[in-house]
Write an enzyme that holds these catalytic residues in place. Structure first.
Site, short mmCIF file in Angstrom:
data_model
loop_
_atom_site.label_atom_id
_atom_site.label_comp_id
_atom_site.label_asym_id
_atom_site.label_seq_id
_atom_site.Cartn_x
_atom_site.Cartn_y
_atom_site.Cartn_z
N ASN A 259 33.00 -15.59 -86.74
CA ASN A 259 32.18 -14.92 -87.75
C ASN A 259 31.48 -13.67 -87.27
OD1 ASN A 259 32.50 -16.56 -90.17
ND2 ASN A 259 31.73 -18.20 -88.87
N LYS B 252 41.52 -24.38 -100.47
CA LYS B 252 41.27 -23.65 -99.23
C LYS B 252 39.76 -23.56 -99.07
CE LYS B 252 40.13 -19.91 -98.52
NZ LYS B 252 38.80 -19.21 -98.23
N THR C 88 32.76 -22.03 -99.81
CA THR C 88 33.74 -21.00 -100.14
C THR C 88 35.03 -21.66 -100.35
OG1 THR C 88 32.85 -19.43 -98.68
CG2 THR C 88 35.04 -18.99 -99.42
N THR D 46 35.47 -6.16 -89.19
CA THR D 46 35.80 -4.95 -88.42
C THR D 46 36.90 -5.22 -87.41
OG1 THR D 46 33.97 -5.46 -86.94
CG2 THR D 46 33.56 -3.89 -88.69
N THR E 27 42.82 -18.46 -95.85
CA THR E 27 42.24 -17.28 -95.18
C THR E 27 42.11 -17.61 -93.69
OG1 THR E 27 40.01 -17.98 -95.80
CG2 THR E 27 41.09 -16.35 -97.21
N GLU F 234 35.26 -23.65 -89.97
CA GLU F 234 35.34 -22.62 -88.93
C GLU F 234 34.64 -23.07 -87.65
OE1 GLU F 234 33.77 -19.21 -90.91
OE2 GLU F 234 35.75 -18.59 -91.63
#
Lengths: 387, 387
Positions: free
Chosen positions: A382, A171, A182, A387, A149, A262
């Site tokens: 994040n 992942k 995650t 959006t 992702t 991240e």
């Protein structure tokens, strides 16, 4: 090596395709199939009480200690989609089963991506047809890429033993927290092993690898780690041998996940000791690893040991508040809860920071957590995801 | 109004000075003195087990339900400085007592700033002499400015009642978490009230004001809220009247602190209901308020309700995972754990975001927590603090 990751062990085939779930047009579906002759399996799942539909399907599929195939999609987590989400996940399993001549309960489902949008099932159906046609014993790398992702690199691992091996893909970059992060991980082996032996090896390995990752205190609705054994090597390793090889690939994936977290600019390893139990040490290590003031200091290469004390002081762990010691990269920066000479000059400019905290009780509890700094890039990634 | 903040009620004088503790050269010491005729007091302190030296001194001073003066310094927390830190805090109290003709145990000490550096006692000693000379019944505002650290505005509040009043000053912007936040607050009243009545009013007010602030999950080593009563009005309000006035100034300060939190671009109010107990609701609200993925989404004005579900799913609270509802600014974005139509279009672009989560059990538990978003400015401020 042509056979990598999940297709490194014998008896496994994989496939990847671009079904169109991701807006980016990158690969977004994968399939891993155990071609036998054995089909034992084990899994660990998220501890979040809000679980995604694919987790429900996979839990049911794994209940008998066997799965023959795992279908993955990225770009959509199929979480919080109500009854339709459950129906879609079941259909994913049923479609794979129909393509491969399996029972529905032989297929596990893993999804990762945005929460709360229904799966585009027309694309998913076409994707599954494509995956079944493309199965290939060399497709481990392609499968690893298709489950990414916000990962910036694909993640695979392999442990070769005498006549048998363990392979894996994974992942995971954000929402990394207790009990998995995650993450989606698929581990394969051509060893012959009972479901019970696999379960034992996977739980032991997860505890010291994936469970020690705590990037941002968030825990996904989709976390799944599946281990499948084909028995294709004809070799039955001892439990210790199996444990060791499974732990090796899980450790490699956990390190890759930490490095690709991240917005990471620092890999921070926190070890807490000197408290009553390992569990208390883990509580304290997690409390520190989640403290935003501490994490910002790490981003700034700032040896701010005061924040370290303030954070562990709130942890659910036995401690002697006057006897806490802190070490940054093996330099004592705080001894007996008081700053050590030169503490503000310790060099934390490198990409790896080792933090050790002794809570001062003399107790045997000890635990390690791997986390990262809190950077501008983390906020950037994040704050504009859905959006 | 010339008499503001802590000097608004009769019977109090204050002073501020620039002792040179802060490198910025801004005011960094303050003194608040209760001139009587009564000297009752109450306080609440940090729950962190690592406590700063001034907290130890203040706890001891408050033990008999009375203090006559509080000395403040900003720029240095005097925390984690070992025996020397304790000695320095005791000396601060003793010097103030000597200047004012009080007993050492009549003086409380509050410090805020960097953890782990010894107080520059030569500067502090000169500062205390200066403060004692400068005592003034109009110096409330100057005192409020002298206790600021990364606060961008000074914080005062006042509640006028019939013949008596309550005044307050506070500071606090980061490390805001359960049980106070990094805050120093001084509340004064010219009401006549027993130490027990003050304690009751302060605990009730703190629970619904300061304790509901949870900016970053961090809890300071120095948090102190002190309430002093001079009785100078000659009026003894009922407990309910006292509770109400104290709560009013605490609520005002809590709102000012939320608005001035480090790096804030959004004020986020989280209410959780539909669980068994208020405590469980508070757990869930705090879990959400500390979730970095949720906080980043708020920064991005992103109605990412999926992260809301993922966060509360990890909370220690009774819930029905299939019946959770989420409202952003009173718009239903998730009903029965499933996205509501138009959820992605809810406008969160304003500075205030109201989040309501119903955990779906039908239970009576309810709690509210005030937090902020996680912004680039938060990372910036906190990655370069000590160096």
């Amino acid at each position: 090596m042509t056979h990598t990751g999940v297709t490194a062990p014998r008896g496994f085939a994989a496939a990847a395709t671009t079904a169109g779930i991701k807006a980016s047009g990158k690969p977004d579906m994968a399939l891993v199939v155990n071609e036998g002759p054995e089909y034992t399996a084990a899994a660990v799942f998220t501890r979040n009480r809000v679980v995604a539909s694919p987790v429900k399907v996979s839990r049911a599929a794994l209940a008998d200690g066997s799965v023959k195939a795992v279908v993955f999609n990225s770009g959509n987590a199929n979480a919080c989609n109500g009854a339709q989400g459950d129906k879609d996940a079941r259909e994913q399993a049923a479609l794979v089963a129909a393509e491969l001549g399996l029972a529905d309960g032989d297929v596990a489902v893993c999804s990762t991506g945005l929460i709360g949008d229904l799966l585009p099932m027309d694309k998913v159906r076409a994707g599954i047809t494509e995956l079944a046609r493309a199965l290939d014993p060399d497709a481990g790398s392609a499968a690893a890429e298709a489950i990414m992702t916000t990962d910036t690199v694909s993640k695979q691992a392999w442990a070769q033993r005498d006549g048998w091996s363990v392979g894996a893909m994974g992942k995971g970059v954000g929402m990394m927290a207790p009990s998995l992060a995650t993450m989606l991980v698929c581990v394969t082996t051509d060893a012959s092993a009972s479901a019970q032996a696999l379960d034992e090896a996977l739980r032991k390995a997860s505890k010291v690898t994936f469970d020690s990752l705590d990037i941002d205190g968030s825990t996904s609705t989709n976390d799944t780690v599946i281990l499948m054994a084909s028995g294709a090597s004809g070799i039955t390793p001892s439990q210790a041998e199996l444990d060791d090889a499974v732990a090796q690939v899980c450790e490699s994936l956990a390190q890759q996940m930490q490095s690709d977290a991240e917005g990471v600019t620092k890999r921070v390893t926190i070890t807490v000791e000197g408290t009553s139990t390992d569990e208390q040490a883990l509580n304290a290590a997690r409390t520190l690893g989640r403290d935003n003031l501490f994490k910002c200091a790490m981003f700034g290469s700032d040896p701010n040991w005061g924040r370290t004390l303030a954070a562990v002081g709130m942890a659910d762990a036995d401690m002697d508040p006057e006897k806490i010691s802190v070490y940054f990269n093996a330099h004592a920066v705080c001894v007996d809860s008081t700053g050590a000479p030169g503490a503000r000059e310790v060099d934390l400019s490198g990409p790896d920071i080792d933090v050790r905290v002794d809570l001062g009780t003399g107790g045997p509890g000890r635990a390690t957590v791997r986390t990262t700094d809190l950077s501008h890039a983390y906020v950037e990634i994040n704050s504009a995801y859905s959006t």
